[in-house]
Design a protein around this motif. Structure first.
Motif, PDB file in Angstrom:
ATOM      1  N   PRO A 148     -11.522  -9.857 -13.797  1.00  0.00           N
ATOM      2  CA  PRO A 148     -11.078 -10.880 -12.843  1.00  0.00           C
ATOM      3  C   PRO A 148     -10.271 -10.361 -11.659  1.00  0.00           C
ATOM      4  N   LYS A 149      -9.743  -9.140 -11.731  1.00  0.00           N
ATOM      5  CA  LYS A 149      -8.850  -8.670 -10.680  1.00  0.00           C
ATOM      6  C   LYS A 149      -9.309  -7.323 -10.132  1.00  0.00           C
ATOM      7  N   ALA A 150      -9.024  -7.107  -8.846  1.00  0.00           N
ATOM      8  CA  ALA A 150      -9.307  -5.806  -8.241  1.00  0.00           C
ATOM      9  C   ALA A 150      -8.237  -4.802  -8.651  1.00  0.00           C
ATOM     10  N   GLY A 151      -8.561  -3.524  -8.495  1.00  0.00           N
ATOM     11  CA  GLY A 151      -7.601  -2.477  -8.804  1.00  0.00           C
ATOM     12  C   GLY A 151      -8.070  -1.623  -9.962  1.00  0.00           C
ATOM     13  N   ASP A 152      -7.146  -0.857 -10.528  1.00  0.00           N
ATOM     14  CA  ASP A 152      -7.473   0.050 -11.622  1.00  0.00           C
ATOM     15  C   ASP A 152      -7.383  -0.654 -12.966  1.00  0.00           C
ATOM     16  N   TRP A 153      -8.383  -0.416 -13.788  1.00  0.00           N
ATOM     17  CA  TRP A 153      -8.410  -0.892 -15.166  1.00  0.00           C
ATOM     18  C   TRP A 153      -8.540   0.315 -16.085  1.00  0.00           C
ATOM     19  N   ARG A 154      -7.832   0.282 -17.191  1.00  0.00           N
ATOM     20  CA  ARG A 154      -7.968   1.334 -18.194  1.00  0.00           C
ATOM     21  C   ARG A 154      -8.915   0.830 -19.270  1.00  0.00           C
ATOM     22  N   LEU A 155     -10.039   1.542 -19.452  1.00  0.00           N
ATOM     23  CA  LEU A 155     -11.061   1.163 -20.415  1.00  0.00           C
ATOM     24  C   LEU A 155     -10.887   1.957 -21.703  1.00  0.00           C
ATOM     25  N   PHE A 156     -11.028   1.266 -22.832  1.00  0.00           N
ATOM     26  CA  PHE A 156     -10.972   1.909 -24.141  1.00  0.00           C
ATOM     27  C   PHE A 156     -12.270   1.608 -24.880  1.00  0.00           C
ATOM     28  N   LEU A 157     -13.089   2.640 -25.071  1.00  0.00           N
ATOM     29  CA  LEU A 157     -14.367   2.504 -25.762  1.00  0.00           C
ATOM     30  C   LEU A 157     -14.211   3.053 -27.176  1.00  0.00           C
ATOM     31  N   GLN A 158     -14.570   2.227 -28.164  1.00  0.00           N
ATOM     32  CA  GLN A 158     -14.506   2.655 -29.555  1.00  0.00           C
ATOM     33  C   GLN A 158     -15.909   2.657 -30.145  1.00  0.00           C
ATOM     34  N   PHE A 159     -16.248   3.770 -30.780  1.00  0.00           N
ATOM     35  CA  PHE A 159     -17.560   3.906 -31.405  1.00  0.00           C
ATOM     36  C   PHE A 159     -17.414   4.732 -32.674  1.00  0.00           C
ATOM     37  N   GLN A 160     -18.394   4.611 -33.550  1.00  0.00           N
ATOM     38  CA  GLN A 160     -18.293   5.231 -34.866  1.00  0.00           C
ATOM     39  C   GLN A 160     -19.493   6.128 -35.151  1.00  0.00           C
ATOM     40  N   THR A 161     -19.194   7.322 -35.676  1.00  0.00           N
ATOM     41  CA  THR A 161     -20.235   8.243 -36.136  1.00  0.00           C
ATOM     42  C   THR A 161     -19.771   8.889 -37.435  1.00  0.00           C
ATOM     43  N   GLY A 162     -20.673   9.012 -38.391  1.00  0.00           N
ATOM     44  CA  GLY A 162     -20.329   9.673 -39.646  1.00  0.00           C
ATOM     45  C   GLY A 162     -19.134   9.062 -40.346  1.00  0.00           C
ATOM     46  N   GLY A 163     -18.917   7.766 -40.199  1.00  0.00           N
ATOM     47  CA  GLY A 163     -17.804   7.097 -40.848  1.00  0.00           C
ATOM     48  C   GLY A 163     -16.466   7.280 -40.161  1.00  0.00           C
ATOM     49  N   THR A 164     -16.453   7.916 -38.992  1.00  0.00           N
ATOM     50  CA  THR A 164     -15.212   8.156 -38.250  1.00  0.00           C
ATOM     51  C   THR A 164     -15.221   7.359 -36.951  1.00  0.00           C
ATOM     52  N   LEU A 165     -14.107   6.691 -36.683  1.00  0.00           N
ATOM     53  CA  LEU A 165     -13.980   5.910 -35.457  1.00  0.00           C
ATOM     54  C   LEU A 165     -13.394   6.780 -34.355  1.00  0.00           C
ATOM     55  N   HIS A 166     -14.030   6.760 -33.187  1.00  0.00           N
ATOM     56  CA  HIS A 166     -13.567   7.521 -32.030  1.00  0.00           C
ATOM     57  C   HIS A 166     -13.142   6.547 -30.931  1.00  0.00           C
ATOM     58  N   THR A 167     -12.123   6.929 -30.186  1.00  0.00           N
ATOM     59  CA  THR A 167     -11.652   6.116 -29.065  1.00  0.00           C
ATOM     60  C   THR A 167     -11.606   6.964 -27.803  1.00  0.00           C
ATOM     61  N   ALA A 168     -12.368   6.561 -26.802  1.00  0.00           N
ATOM     62  CA  ALA A 168     -12.393   7.256 -25.516  1.00  0.00           C
ATOM     63  C   ALA A 168     -11.795   6.353 -24.458  1.00  0.00           C
ATOM     64  N   ALA A 169     -10.982   6.920 -23.554  1.00  0.00           N
ATOM     65  CA  ALA A 169     -10.331   6.123 -22.508  1.00  0.00           C
ATOM     66  C   ALA A 169     -10.606   6.716 -21.135  1.00  0.00           C
ATOM     67  N   LEU A 170     -10.844   5.840 -20.170  1.00  0.00           N
ATOM     68  CA  LEU A 170     -10.980   6.297 -18.794  1.00  0.00           C
ATOM     69  C   LEU A 170     -10.548   5.186 -17.845  1.00  0.00           C
ATOM     70  N   THR A 171     -10.280   5.551 -16.597  1.00  0.00           N
ATOM     71  CA  THR A 171      -9.834   4.596 -15.588  1.00  0.00           C
ATOM     72  C   THR A 171     -11.014   4.197 -14.710  1.00  0.00           C
ATOM     73  N   LEU A 172     -11.159   2.889 -14.503  1.00  0.00           N
ATOM     74  CA  LEU A 172     -12.223   2.351 -13.672  1.00  0.00           C
ATOM     75  C   LEU A 172     -11.592   1.574 -12.527  1.00  0.00           C
ATOM     76  N   ASN A 173     -12.023   1.850 -11.309  1.00  0.00           N
ATOM     77  CA  ASN A 173     -11.526   1.104 -10.148  1.00  0.00           C
ATOM     78  C   ASN A 173     -12.486  -0.036  -9.833  1.00  0.00           C
ATOM     79  N   VAL A 174     -11.937  -1.244  -9.722  1.00  0.00           N
ATOM     80  CA  VAL A 174     -12.733  -2.434  -9.459  1.00  0.00           C
ATOM     81  C   VAL A 174     -12.465  -2.899  -8.033  1.00  0.00           C
ATOM     82  N   ALA A 175     -13.526  -3.061  -7.267  1.00  0.00           N
ATOM     83  CA  ALA A 175     -13.389  -3.460  -5.860  1.00  0.00           C
ATOM     84  C   ALA A 175     -13.092  -4.943  -5.760  1.00  0.00           C
ATOM     85  N   ALA A 176     -12.431  -5.322  -4.662  1.00  0.00           N
ATOM     86  CA  ALA A 176     -12.101  -6.725  -4.427  1.00  0.00           C
ATOM     87  C   ALA A 176     -13.358  -7.512  -4.090  1.00  0.00           C
TER      88      ALA A 176
END
Length: 322
Positions: A294-322
């Motif tokens: 809903p808002k412009a600016g920087d958002w911090r994204l947290f992606l969680q996915f699972q492989t081999g019974g282990t949960l992984h969390t990856a984070a990155l910054t996404l800039n959203v235009a107005a």
């Protein structure tokens, strides 16, 4: 030609004023704006096995001052628009919506909270959303710390979220759920409050916007250029050692879970996968998500996915235009 007398002019002016007053009253008659919530509940997870215990990670983030409010205080820690009132989708910054209210406090390494329903009693009836009755998030003010849990509820309606080893600073706690009772039964809500973790807080700068990041040896790439307030699509690709990953395991009925927090005010967004996982088959390497930030600016994204019974969390910054 008809001549307008002083008396007639007075009567015409009075009639015009009455019409104007009625029109203004009609325009303002719908201004409660305080009912409802998100059309969908956010769904996260916290363990590699999906049992409901903690599965959080402290990630690099942005330095911002506290956003105000204290755990357990009354009222609203923030404002959020409601569907149908002219605002954006609810951003999770309110402590109360549609008659439902979040109250909680840190107690040692736990956050204990309740949701009060429109009847003033602790809510004990919830509808599962993506296999869980409660999805709980904690995010530090600089977005450097992230936790995503599925807490346990006691018979009296008190939820307990284990939060060991939180870094000192200002945190916001989110409860994402679908009431099973009350006037909002079946409607997803995200409510939140702030809580202070004692100690000397060391702010962490927000990493610059980037198209890819790594986690536990996996490379996660995000493609798409969302615009504030507009529906769009983000495509996530997972690889390892330069090869596409095709053995993603089902996690909360999907192959990955994606949440986002706005830098500064920590507005919350759940980015929904466009396809469910199929049991017994591997997912990847490419996953599509419906994105509506809903808002412009920087958002911090947290992606969680699972492989081999282990949960992984990856984070990155996404800039959203107005």
């Amino acid at each position: 030609m008809t001549r307008t007398t002083p008396t007639r002019r007075t009567l015409l002016a009075a009639a015009a004023a009455t019409v104007l007053a009625l029109g203004l009253a009609a325009c303002g008659s719908d201004g409660t704006g305080g009912t409802g919530g998100m059309d969908h509940a956010a769904s996260p997870s916290a363990t590699a096995t999906g049992t409901g215990s903690a599965a959080g990670h402290d990630m690099a983030g942005m330095s911002h001052g506290p956003d105000g409010g204290t755990s357990g205080t009354s009222g609203m820690d923030g404002m959020s628009g409601m569907p149908g009132t002219g605002g954006a989708a609810a951003d999770g910054l309110a402590a109360e919506q549609g008659g439902y209210r979040l109250d909680g406090a840190l107690s040692g390494s736990e956050y204990r909270f309740t949701v009060t329903g429109p009847d003033g009693r602790a809510l004990t009836s919830y509808r599962p959303e993506q296999t869980k009755e409660m999805h709980f998030y904690a995010i530090r003010s600089d977005l450097s710390g992230f936790r995503h849990l599925h807490p346990v509820m006691s018979p009296d309606g008190t939820w307990t979220a284990p939060l060991a080893d939180l870094q000192p600073g200002d945190w916001r706690m989110y409860a994402s759920f679908v009431p099973g009772a009350g006037s909002g039964a079946g409607t997803g809500l995200v409510l939140s409050r702030t809580a202070a973790v004692p100690g000397q807080a060391a702010p962490v700068p927000l990493p610059a916007a980037a198209a890819s990041t790594t986690a536990d040896g996996y490379t996660v790439t995000v493609a798409g250029t969302p615009e504030a307030g507009a529906a769009g699509e983000l495509t996530v690709t997972v690889s390892k050692d330069g090869r596409p990953v095709t053995d993603l395991q089902p996690y909360l009925e999907t192959y990955a879970h994606l949440t986002a927090f706005h830098a500064g005010d920590r507005a919350f967004a759940h980015l929904h996968p466009e396809a469910k996982a199929a049991e017994g088959t591997g997912g990847g390497p490419t996953l599509a998500f419906h994105a509506e930030l809903p808002k412009a600016g920087d958002w911090r994204l947290f992606l969680q996915f699972q492989t081999g019974g282990t949960l992984h969390t990856a984070a990155l910054t996404l800039n959203v235009a107005a």
